[in-house]
Design an enzyme around this catalytic site. Structure first.
Site, PDB file in Angstrom:
ATOM      1  N   LYS A   9       0.832  -1.203   0.000  1.00 42.17           N
ATOM      2  CA  LYS A   9       0.000   0.000   0.000  1.00 42.17           C
ATOM      3  C   LYS A   9       0.873   1.261   0.000  1.00 42.17           C
ATOM      4  CE  LYS A   9      -3.796  -2.394   2.437  1.00 42.17           C
ATOM      5  NZ  LYS A   9      -4.717  -2.344   3.606  1.00 42.17           N
ATOM      6  N   TYR A  49     -12.194  -2.896  -3.322  1.00 38.40           N
ATOM      7  CA  TYR A  49     -12.689  -2.905  -1.946  1.00 38.40           C
ATOM      8  C   TYR A  49     -14.220  -2.909  -1.879  1.00 38.40           C
ATOM      9  CZ  TYR A  49      -8.066  -2.254   0.187  1.00 38.40           C
ATOM     10  OH  TYR A  49      -6.768  -2.423   0.634  1.00 38.40           O
ATOM     11  N   PHE A  57     -15.279   2.951   7.449  1.00 37.01           N
ATOM     12  CA  PHE A  57     -13.934   3.296   7.000  1.00 37.01           C
ATOM     13  C   PHE A  57     -13.771   3.239   5.479  1.00 37.01           C
ATOM     14  CE2 PHE A  57     -14.052  -1.249   8.015  1.00 37.01           C
ATOM     15  CZ  PHE A  57     -13.517  -1.827   6.871  1.00 37.01           C
ATOM     16  N   THR A  91      -5.192  -8.051  10.548  1.00 36.61           N
ATOM     17  CA  THR A  91      -5.567  -6.747   9.971  1.00 36.61           C
ATOM     18  C   THR A  91      -5.112  -5.594  10.850  1.00 36.61           C
ATOM     19  OG1 THR A  91      -7.523  -7.781   9.002  1.00 36.61           O
ATOM     20  CG2 THR A  91      -7.507  -5.362   9.128  1.00 36.61           C
ATOM     21  N   ASN A 112      -1.873  -0.234   7.333  1.00 36.01           N
ATOM     22  CA  ASN A 112      -1.310  -1.530   7.706  1.00 36.01           C
ATOM     23  C   ASN A 112      -0.490  -2.165   6.592  1.00 36.01           C
ATOM     24  OD1 ASN A 112      -3.352  -2.271   6.025  1.00 36.01           O
ATOM     25  ND2 ASN A 112      -4.480  -3.494   7.514  1.00 36.01           N
ATOM     26  N   HIS A 115      -1.876  -5.569   1.462  1.00 34.50           N
ATOM     27  CA  HIS A 115      -3.131  -6.285   1.205  1.00 34.50           C
ATOM     28  C   HIS A 115      -2.773  -7.670   0.705  1.00 34.50           C
ATOM     29  CE1 HIS A 115      -7.065  -7.381  -0.418  1.00 34.50           C
ATOM     30  NE2 HIS A 115      -6.385  -7.849  -1.455  1.00 34.50           N
ATOM     31  N   GLU A 126      -9.436 -10.470  -7.755  1.00 39.11           N
ATOM     32  CA  GLU A 126      -8.552  -9.316  -7.578  1.00 39.11           C
ATOM     33  C   GLU A 126      -7.393  -9.315  -8.568  1.00 39.11           C
ATOM     34  OE1 GLU A 126      -9.494  -9.142  -2.767  1.00 39.11           O
ATOM     35  OE2 GLU A 126      -7.473  -9.615  -3.452  1.00 39.11           O
TER      36      GLU A 126
HETATM   37  P1  IDP Z   1      -7.493  -7.375   5.501  1.00 37.23           P
HETATM   38  O1  IDP Z   1      -6.717  -6.328   4.733  1.00 37.23           O
HETATM   39  O2  IDP Z   1      -6.691  -7.924   6.658  1.00 37.23           O
HETATM   40  O3  IDP Z   1      -8.069  -8.434   4.618  1.00 37.23           O
HETATM   41  P2  IDP Z   1     -10.180  -6.259   5.675  1.00 37.23           P
HETATM   42  O4  IDP Z   1     -11.130  -6.529   6.785  1.00 37.23           O
HETATM   43  O5  IDP Z   1     -10.440  -6.892   4.357  1.00 37.23           O
HETATM   44  O6  IDP Z   1      -8.706  -6.620   6.210  1.00 37.23           O
HETATM   45  O7  IDP Z   1     -10.123  -4.682   5.498  1.00 37.23           O
HETATM   46  C1  IDP Z   1      -9.512  -4.113   4.367  1.00 37.23           C
HETATM   47  C2  IDP Z   1      -8.659  -2.958   4.798  1.00 37.23           C
HETATM   48  O8  IDP Z   1      -9.489  -1.934   5.314  1.00 37.23           O
HETATM   49  C3  IDP Z   1      -7.673  -3.250   5.934  1.00 37.23           C
HETATM   50  O9  IDP Z   1      -6.465  -3.817   5.483  1.00 37.23           O
HETATM   51  C4  IDP Z   1      -7.462  -1.890   6.537  1.00 37.23           C
HETATM   52  O10 IDP Z   1      -6.520  -1.129   5.761  1.00 37.23           O
HETATM   53  C5  IDP Z   1      -8.830  -1.246   6.372  1.00 37.23           C
HETATM   54  N1  IDP Z   1      -9.632  -1.382   7.576  1.00 37.23           N
HETATM   55  C6  IDP Z   1     -10.263  -2.484   8.028  1.00 37.23           C
HETATM   56  N2  IDP Z   1     -10.930  -2.244   9.168  1.00 37.23           N
HETATM   57  C7  IDP Z   1     -10.710  -0.939   9.441  1.00 37.23           C
HETATM   58  C8  IDP Z   1     -11.136  -0.070  10.507  1.00 37.23           C
HETATM   59  O11 IDP Z   1     -11.852  -0.453  11.432  1.00 37.23           O
HETATM   60  N3  IDP Z   1     -10.684   1.230  10.438  1.00 37.23           N
HETATM   61  C9  IDP Z   1      -9.886   1.691   9.437  1.00 37.23           C
HETATM   62  N4  IDP Z   1      -9.481   0.907   8.415  1.00 37.23           N
HETATM   63  C10 IDP Z   1      -9.876  -0.379   8.427  1.00 37.23           C
HETATM   64 MG    MG Z   2      -9.512  -8.254   3.126  1.00 36.23          MG
END
Ligand code: IDP
Ligand code: MG
Length: 149
Positions: A9, A49, A57, A91, A112, A115, A126
């Site tokens: 990212k 997404y 978010f 995550t 974070n 992805h 994807e």
């Molecule tokens: P993942 O990336 O571990 O698969 P997902 O639940 O698919 O996690 O969420 C996609 C992305 O959305 C996360 O990697 C993170 O960057 C963002 N995200 C997820 N939950 C939150 C949140 O509660 N606050 C802010 N960003 C979030």
């Molecule tokens: Mg995900």
């Protein structure tokens, strides 16, 4: 054999962590079969997404992933999806184990760093969004026989 999508990212690119993260993923034994530095358009971000549309978010997530260059990578190998998810960590970096990418470098659930597709079905969808067919290569590494039976 699976192929999965990894995105480094914008925070990973800006912080100079492309080499570090790519090295960790490479050292798992997974094979890089596609890789490019690119910008994500709002349309691509919305499609990638889409499952998160409507979540609090979501808008932030789209603006983040479109905020600067990313590295898109396709990694191939047995259980590629699960191996990448394990290498990435949970995550929320608060919950990611030390030794994982997010556990070692992350401090915020949004920023974070990486992805990784969450299932072979997601991976197929994807990969189709980020790579044209001719951009994924098939090749043999001399080390392949030392990595899998
Ligand atoms: P993942 O990336 O571990 O698969 P997902 O639940 O698919 O996690 O969420 C996609 C992305 O959305 C996360 O990697 C993170 O960057 C963002 N995200 C997820 N939950 C939150 C949140 O509660 N606050 C802010 N960003 C979030
Ligand atoms: Mg995900």
């Amino acid at each position: 054999m699976e192929t999965t999508l990894v995105l480094l990212k914008p925070d990973a690119v800006q912080r100079g962590l492309v080499g570090e993260i790519t090295g960790r993923l490479e050292r798992t034994g997974l094979k890089i079969v596609g890789m490019k530095l690119m910008s994500v358009t709002e349309d691509l971000a919305n499609r990638h997404y889409g499952e998160h549309a409507g979540k609090p978010f979501f808008e932030w997530l789209v603006s983040f992933i479109t905020s600067g260059p990313i590295v898109a990578m396709a990694l191939e190998g047995d259980n590629a999806v699960a191996i990448v998810r394990k290498t990435m960590g949970a995550t929320n970096p608060v919950d990611s184990a030390p030794g994982s990418i997010r556990g070692d470098f992350g401090a915020d659930i949004g920023r974070n760093l990486v992805h990784g597709s969450d299932s072979p079905e997601s991976a197929a969808r994807e990969l189709g969004l980020f790579f044209a067919e001719g951009e994924l290569l098939s090749y043999v590494r001399a080390t392949d026989v030392w990595i899998r039976e």
